[in-house]
Design an enzyme around this catalytic site. Structure first.
Site, PDB file in Angstrom:
ATOM      1  N   TYR A  65       0.841  -1.199   0.000  1.00  0.00           N
ATOM      2  CA  TYR A  65       0.000   0.000   0.000  1.00  0.00           C
ATOM      3  C   TYR A  65       0.872   1.242   0.000  1.00  0.00           C
ATOM      4  O   TYR A  65       2.046   1.202   0.387  1.00  0.00           O
ATOM      5  CB  TYR A  65      -0.966   0.017   1.190  1.00  0.00           C
ATOM      6  CG  TYR A  65      -0.316   0.317   2.530  1.00  0.00           C
ATOM      7  CD1 TYR A  65       0.162  -0.713   3.336  1.00  0.00           C
ATOM      8  CD2 TYR A  65      -0.171   1.631   2.975  1.00  0.00           C
ATOM      9  CE1 TYR A  65       0.753  -0.442   4.558  1.00  0.00           C
ATOM     10  CE2 TYR A  65       0.422   1.902   4.201  1.00  0.00           C
ATOM     11  CZ  TYR A  65       0.889   0.872   4.993  1.00  0.00           C
ATOM     12  OH  TYR A  65       1.482   1.137   6.196  1.00  0.00           O
ATOM     13  N   CYS A  66       0.293   2.353  -0.461  1.00  0.00           N
ATOM     14  CA  CYS A  66       0.959   3.653  -0.423  1.00  0.00           C
ATOM     15  C   CYS A  66      -0.133   4.712  -0.298  1.00  0.00           C
ATOM     16  O   CYS A  66      -1.275   4.394   0.023  1.00  0.00           O
ATOM     17  CB  CYS A  66       1.831   3.861  -1.662  1.00  0.00           C
ATOM     18  SG  CYS A  66       0.905   3.858  -3.221  1.00  0.00           S
ATOM     19  N   THR A  67       0.180   5.967  -0.547  1.00  0.00           N
ATOM     20  CA  THR A  67      -0.776   7.049  -0.310  1.00  0.00           C
ATOM     21  C   THR A  67      -2.005   6.960  -1.215  1.00  0.00           C
ATOM     22  O   THR A  67      -3.137   6.925  -0.744  1.00  0.00           O
ATOM     23  CB  THR A  67      -0.103   8.423  -0.527  1.00  0.00           C
ATOM     24  OG1 THR A  67       1.154   8.412   0.144  1.00  0.00           O
ATOM     25  CG2 THR A  67      -0.975   9.551   0.002  1.00  0.00           C
TER      26      THR A  67
END
Ligand SMILES: [Zn+2]
Ligand SMILES: [Zn+2]
Length: 321
Positions: free
Chosen positions: A178-180
């Site tokens: 996951y990331c922003t």
């Protein structure tokens, strides 16, 4: 923030082939100015990445135009609302990649990890054979991350590939990245697949969409964003604060830039320490000749040249709030 607010903040990307990025950039910049948008957009041969703000109705027009282009029909806009513009200026730039990753050879539109919608991610993340991998940098996971997430000691996403050795131990697990907003995962998950990981998934739309659609459950702290808001709340189910004031060490999540422009370090500093040190991160920075006046926000607008493809370099700024 709620929709009653006048402004929207959009975050989006799309991996798609753009044959003439320079020409596209020019047209796209004009479109944004026509719609009075502000923000940052990166154009590359591999796609489009942007975060812009503007009046709610202008942002809606913008999304319609982007979606009408066959290359960008799949663009997933994360839409938030704000009581003011989230950016000072409008920049549209051509770069070799839409996120600097040192993974230029990877084409996510050909192969990438399986996309999980927020609800699917929530169902899967606590299963035994799963690890959650945060592909963001120190300053980001330092203010907020998923419970039990594996984080990497990197200052920039381009250092992600160098961490492959550290990740080898998870090769037989299901890896959920996951990331922003989801963009970094497109390449990070593809990179893991390329290196022999077999079960790689990515949180589609990133933390932002997870907050909107899954209530942000089990996301500790806040989410670092790349506009004037600096951090935003994600979790309205079981929220916590995980970051500490850089000066006094008390639990605090107020992100500021050091008032000394030559330091400019981006860290959490509590209200009290902020006023005591006049916005600086240390006594040394407080006494520095490059220290800027502190207004209590810890945010300093960048010096920009005000380039506009229609008006050229003439003006400093004509569309201030
Ligand atoms: Zn403090
Ligand atoms: Zn400093």
């Amino acid at each position: 923030m709620e929709k009653e607010n006048k402004y929207s903040v959009l975050l989006y990307y799309c991996y798609a082939k753009i044959d003439a990025p320079e020409q596209f950039r020019e047209e796209h910049h004009r479109l944004c100015l026509d719609l009075n948008l502000r923000g940052r957009i990166i154009v590359a041969g591999e796609g489009l990445n942007g975060t812009v703000s503007g009046l709610v109705e202008d942002c809606e027009k913008y999304m319609a135009v982007v979606h009408a282009d066959p290359r960008f029909v799949k663009t997933d806009f994360k839409v938030d609302y704000s009581d003011k513009m989230a950016f000072q200026k409008m920049h549209v730039r051509v770069k070799p990649e839409i996120v600097h990753s040192s993974l230029k050879h990877i084409k996510p539109y050909e192969r990438t990890g399986i996309h999980l919608e927020p609800e699917e991610f929530k169902q899967m993340k606590d299963q035994e054979d799963v690890i959650i991998l945060d592909v963001r940098s120190n300053y980001e996971h330092g203010v907020g991350k998923f419970k039990n997430a594996v984080t990497l000691d990197i200052d920039n996403f381009r250092d992600f590939p160098a961490k492959l050795k550290e990740l080898e131990q998870y090769k037989d697990k299901k890896v959920l990245t996951y990331c922003t907003g989801g963009i970094k995962c497109e390449k990070a998950s593809a990179f893991l697949l390329e290196n022999g990981f077999e079960n790689v998934y990515q949180l589609h739309g990133g933390i932002i969409k997870y907050g909107m659609e899954a209530g942000g459950e089990d996301f500790d702290g806040k989410c670092y964003v790349f506009d004037n808001r600096v951090v935003i709340d994600i979790n309205n189910v079981n929220p916590t604060v995980i970051s500490k004031c850089y000066v006094c060490g008390n639990i605090n999540d107020r992100m500021v830039n050091c008032a000394n422009s030559e330091c400019n370090i981006h860290v959490p500093i509590c209200e009290d320490c902020g006023w005591k040190l006049e916005g600086a991160c240390s006594e040394t920075c407080k006494g520095h000749t490059a220290k800027r006046p502190y207004d209590g926000t810890g945010y300093y607008a960048k010096e920009l040249n005000g380039y506009n493809p229609v008006k050229g370099m003439k003006r400093k700024s004509t569309i201030e709030e």
